[in-house]
Structure formats: structure tokens, C-alpha cells
Design an enzyme around this catalytic site. Structure first.
Site, PDB file in Angstrom:
ATOM      1  N   HIS A  89       0.839  -1.204   0.000  1.00  0.00           N
ATOM      2  CA  HIS A  89       0.000   0.000   0.000  1.00  0.00           C
ATOM      3  C   HIS A  89       0.871   1.250   0.000  1.00  0.00           C
ATOM      4  CE1 HIS A  89       0.456   0.985   4.369  1.00  0.00           C
ATOM      5  NE2 HIS A  89       0.479  -0.310   4.539  1.00  0.00           N
ATOM      6  N   ASP A  91      -0.310   4.448   0.950  1.00  0.00           N
ATOM      7  CA  ASP A  91      -0.672   5.456   1.946  1.00  0.00           C
ATOM      8  C   ASP A  91       0.116   5.218   3.231  1.00  0.00           C
ATOM      9  OD1 ASP A  91      -2.319   3.056   2.304  1.00  0.00           O
ATOM     10  OD2 ASP A  91      -3.244   4.155   3.958  1.00  0.00           O
ATOM     11  N   ASP A 123       6.753   1.217   6.320  1.00  0.00           N
ATOM     12  CA  ASP A 123       5.338   0.853   6.230  1.00  0.00           C
ATOM     13  C   ASP A 123       4.582   1.855   5.364  1.00  0.00           C
ATOM     14  OD1 ASP A 123       2.843  -0.217   6.728  1.00  0.00           O
ATOM     15  OD2 ASP A 123       2.642   0.693   8.705  1.00  0.00           O
ATOM     16  N   GLU A 154      -5.037   1.795   3.157  1.00  0.00           N
ATOM     17  CA  GLU A 154      -4.977   0.663   4.079  1.00  0.00           C
ATOM     18  C   GLU A 154      -4.924   1.117   5.526  1.00  0.00           C
ATOM     19  OE1 GLU A 154      -3.107  -2.383   6.651  1.00  0.00           O
ATOM     20  OE2 GLU A 154      -2.325  -0.395   6.127  1.00  0.00           O
ATOM     21  N   GLU A 155      -4.252   2.235   5.799  1.00  0.00           N
ATOM     22  CA  GLU A 155      -4.020   2.641   7.181  1.00  0.00           C
ATOM     23  C   GLU A 155      -5.280   3.146   7.879  1.00  0.00           C
ATOM     24  OE1 GLU A 155      -1.509   1.919   8.705  1.00  0.00           O
ATOM     25  OE2 GLU A 155       0.304   2.043   7.491  1.00  0.00           O
ATOM     26  N   GLU A 159     -12.232  -1.821   5.180  1.00  0.00           N
ATOM     27  CA  GLU A 159     -12.373  -2.877   4.191  1.00  0.00           C
ATOM     28  C   GLU A 159     -13.010  -2.388   2.890  1.00  0.00           C
ATOM     29  OE1 GLU A 159     -14.373  -6.008   6.318  1.00  0.00           O
ATOM     30  OE2 GLU A 159     -12.513  -6.641   7.256  1.00  0.00           O
ATOM     31  N   HIS A 419       4.402   3.511  12.449  1.00  0.00           N
ATOM     32  CA  HIS A 419       3.308   4.188  13.165  1.00  0.00           C
ATOM     33  C   HIS A 419       3.845   5.059  14.302  1.00  0.00           C
ATOM     34  CE1 HIS A 419      -0.261   1.475  11.794  1.00  0.00           C
ATOM     35  NE2 HIS A 419       0.719   1.434  10.908  1.00  0.00           N
TER      36      HIS A 419
END
Length: 447
Positions: A89, A91, A123, A154-155, A159, A419
Site C-alpha cells: 500500500h 498510503d 510501512d 490501508e491505514e 475494508e 506508526h
């Protein structure tokens, strides 16, 4: 291609890989509400360009309802060869408190010629680059069919991509799936992630007054929304730090995990501060429920006034064992908060986000090929580990394609500070992961 040729091709392309990763990290592609959309769309465009540069003949952006576009690419399989789907991903998490960063989060900074610092360096923009670098080794002559899907929210979004794929599963149908959004516990020690906790997040709001009132005139009798919310949040854990919500028991991870000393070092736990919870570290991180308050909407210390607060909000995140249902879990936690709310305060729950967990099977030909590839790239065989985070798409792929093997590995490691401030990727690890992926594609084609 021979293994020697693959290793040499990946090594030769690493300077370009580092430059490409720097360009991606410099784009603040935060797909959370309240952040500008232009950088996220710029990251999608950059990802599309990178996949084209990897020799994939068909590359396009796909609109995803209520989300940012996914970037999809494919190359047909040679006769008789399997097809592999690659996922990552583009983002990233918000930067958070800039004062805690040693380097600017969106100015990629190389330290010691080995670590690249910046938000998303690990990430999951390293995942994009590991895919691209592995594919470049073949110069457009891939030994297997290749599909790539790189998502853009995704973060945060839960879904949404999953719902899109459920409507068109043939788009990503494959014999094996490589998810480059995890990593190793320690740099240089290969691991395959075989379980993921699920995820649930919601916002809880407490209201007590029509508007905030003077604490001198009304304090002592007027119900303080912030005080009520803090009491509710504190009730989520017992004095040992275990979750005390009924119906959320501790679990057991049947594998190896870090020692307490290793975990303390990786997490940066201060001297004299105890860890929380019961069971092994692996039990707590990979097999049990965990509840974290990730944000509070209340007056800041600098902006504080002498007032009893009329309203207060918190963002609550729940990590869910692989086999548990995130929606049921969130409902259980929300009901508990309502039950422990004091003074008859008004409680509302909203802004729900969910992601399911994943538990891998026993492994087949794809896993065997990956084990051989990782042993050559790292010089030692991989071990099985769990992950406390969630990747919402994985459980959907496992349900839609039960015969496909899903392989989770990547260039993140426990010291990568994903994160968190000062996120970084180890460039030697990125090279080894890209090498392992390329070797896997070649090895899997021959089975």
C-alpha cells in the site's frame, strides 16, 4: 535466470531502488480524513510509474468507492506457469508530533549509509520498492504470471478495497499471494508472518452539558464529560494491564516470540517501567485482545481554560485475535463502555473501522519455494512469527481463494518504528527481501 544472476541484478538495481524509495517517502500520502488528497493521488501516480518501470505491460489505476485509487498491474503467465499476486500500500500514517522526529518525516534522510528515515520508509513504501526491485531483475521476462495491486487507504479505511475485490475476484485471482507489509523481528533474521490480529476502531463521545461552564462557579456539582470519559477508558484494563472487558479472554500463540528484554529494547520501554498484561510476549502481541486509546479530543494543556467540559471524545483501537470477529469485539467493548459510564452521561459510538485477522495454513509448494529463497538471500532459513497488526485485505483473499497460499514477509523490522516517530528502513534488509522475492518467483515457476 540463475540464482547468482538474480542476486547480481537486484544488487545492481539497489541505487535506483533507494532513489525511488526516497521519492515515494517525500510524498505525504496520508489518507486520513482532514488531510489533503493531492499528495495521496500523487503517490498513486508515482506508484503507477514505478510499476511501468518494472517491465509490467499492463498498468492502470482502479477507482475504489469511497476511497483512493488502487494501482493494478499484470503480466500474463508463461505457458504452464502459475500466477503470483503481489500486494502493498502507498498510503501512510500521519506524522504525529513533529517535535519527536529527529529528521523531518517527509524529507527522506539517509543515516550511516544504511538506514533511510521518513514516514512510510518501512510501512509500506518499502513493500512497493521490494516488489518493483524484484520484478526489475527479470527485465520484463517474468518466470510466472504477475499481478500487482497497491492500495491507497490501508491505514485508515478498513475494508473498502475488500468490498471492491469481492465484486470482481477474478481481477486478483492467483495461485500464490505475496503480501509485503510485514517483516522480521530482527534485521537479518528472516521470518514469515503466519498470523495477523484483526482490527476494530471507533470513536466514543461523552456529553454532559449543553455547553462548557465555568469551573469555579459550577465545578463540584456539574458533571465533567472529560472526567467521565477518563473513568470509562480506565475501566477497560485491570491493574495488571490486562483487558477486563468480559468475553475477551487472553490467548496463546503456538510459536516463538521475542523475550521481554528484546521487546523492551524494541519498544523503547523506559527503565523502571513495567510491561503490561499476562502470558508470554507472543501471547500478548499476537494471540490476545489489546485495547489502546489512540486519540482524545479535549482542550490541550496550552489552550486550557477554567471550565467544566460539556463533551469529550476518544478514539479507541481494539486488536483482535486472528480467529475472532472484529465487529462482535467492537460491539462488546462499546457495550462495556456504556455500562461503566458514570452519572448517566450520554454516550455515542461512531466512525467505525474494521479489519479481519488471518491464520495461515500449514504451507505447500509456494511456502517451500519461499523458504528456499529466503535461506539463500539471508543465509539462514526463516522462522514463523505472528503480527499484532492487521492487513484487512488478507482475510478477504484467504476467503475468496482458499487454495492460494498467502505469504507475508517484508523489509520492516521491530526497530523500524512504524506508526511512530523516526520510522526507518534498513536498506540491507530491503535488498535481502527484494532478492528473496525474486528468487521465490523463479523457484516457484519450476515447481
Amino acid at each position: 535466470m540463475t540464482p547468482d544472476q538474480i542476486e547480481a541484478a537486484v544488487a545492481a538495481s539497489m541505487p535506483q531502488a533507494v532513489d525511488d524509495l526516497k521519492r515515494l517517502v517525500a510524498i505525504p500520502s496520508v489518507a486520513f480524513p482532514g488531510h489533503p488528497s493531492e499528495p495521496v493521488l500523487a503517490a498513486a501516480a508515482a506508484t503507477e510509474e514505478l510499476l511501468r518501470s518494472a517491465g509490467l505491460p499492463h498498468v492502470r489505476q482502479i477507482e475504489v468507492e469511497d476511497s483512493y485509487p488502487a494501482v493494478f498491474a499484470e503480466a500474463p503467465a508463461p505457458p504452464g506457469a502459475p500466477t503470483v499476486l503481489l500486494y502493498a500500500h502507498y498510503d501512510v500514517q500521519p506524522a504525529g508530533d513533529l517535535a519527536l522526529w529527529r529528521t523531518p518525516p517527509f524529507e527522506p534522510t539517509l543515516v550511516d549509509d544504511r538506514h533511510l528515515y521518513g514516514r512510510g520508509a518501512a510501512d509500506d513504501k518499502s513493500g512497493i520498492i521490494s516488489h518493483v526491485t524484484a520484478l526489475r531483475a527479470f527485465q520484463g521476462r517474468f518466470p510466472v504470471g504477475v499481478k500487482v495491486i497497491i492500495e491507497g487507504q490501508e491505514e485508515y479505511a478498513g475494508e473498502r478495497l475488500e468490498r471492491f475485490i469481492e465484486r470482481d475476484p477474478d481481477l486478483v485471482r492467483a495461485d500464490a499471494i505475496v503480501v509485503a507489509d510485514t517483516g522480521n523481528q530482527r534485521v537479518g533474521e528472516p521470518a514469515v508472518t503466519t498470523s495477523l490480529r484483526g482490527f476494530g476502531a471507533f470513536t466514543v463521545e461523552v456529553r454532559t452539558l449543553k455547553e462548557s461552564v465555568h469551573s469555579g462557579q459550577f465545578g463540584g456539582a456539574a458533571p465533567d464529560a472529560l472526567a467521565a470519559l477518563l473513568r470509562m477508558l480506565a475501566a477497560l484494563h485491570d491493574d495488571n494491564g490486562d483487558v477486563r472487558v468480559p468475553g475477551l479472554p487472553r490467548g496463546v500463540f503456538l510459536g516463538t516470540g521475542p523475550t521481554e528484554e528484546e521487546f523492551r529494547e524494541a519498544a523503547g520501554v523506559l527503565d523502571g517501567v513495567s510491561l503490561v498484561g499476562s502470558g508470554t510476549i507472543a501471547d500478548r502481541l499476537w494471540a490476545s485482545y489489546a485495547i489502546t486509546v489512540t486519540g482524545l479530543d479535549v482542550p490541550s494543556v496550552n489552550g486550557a481554560v477554567n471550565a467544566v467540559q460539556a463533551a469529550a471524545r476518544a478514539r479507541v483501537t481494539v486488536r483482535v485475535p486472528p480467529a475472532a470477529d472484529p465487529k462482535t469485539t467492537v460491539d462488546t467493548v462499546a457495550d462495556f463502555l456504556r455500562q461503566v459510564a458514570p452519572w448517566g452521561v450520554q454516550v455515542s459510538i461512531g466512525d467505525l473501522s474494521l479489519g479481519s485477522g488471518f491464520l495461515a495454513g500449514t504451507g505447500g509448494s509456494a511456502r517451500a519455494a519461499l523458504d528456499r529463497a529466503m535461506e539463500r538471500a539471508f543465509g539462514r532459513p526463516p522462522v514463523d512469527i505472528g503480527a499484532g497488526g492487521s492487513i484487512p485485505l488478507v482475510s478477504t483473499l484467504a476467503r475468496l481463494f482458499p487454495a492460494a497460499e498467502i505469504l507475508l514477509f517484508g523489509a520492516e523490522d521491530d526497530g523500524a518504528s512504524i506508526h511512530a516517530p523516526n520510522e526507518r528502513v534498513d536498506l540491507d534488509e530491503l535488498r535481502r527481501v527484494a532478492t528473496a522475492e525474486a528468487l521465490f518467483l523463479q523457484e516457484y515457476a519450476t515447481l
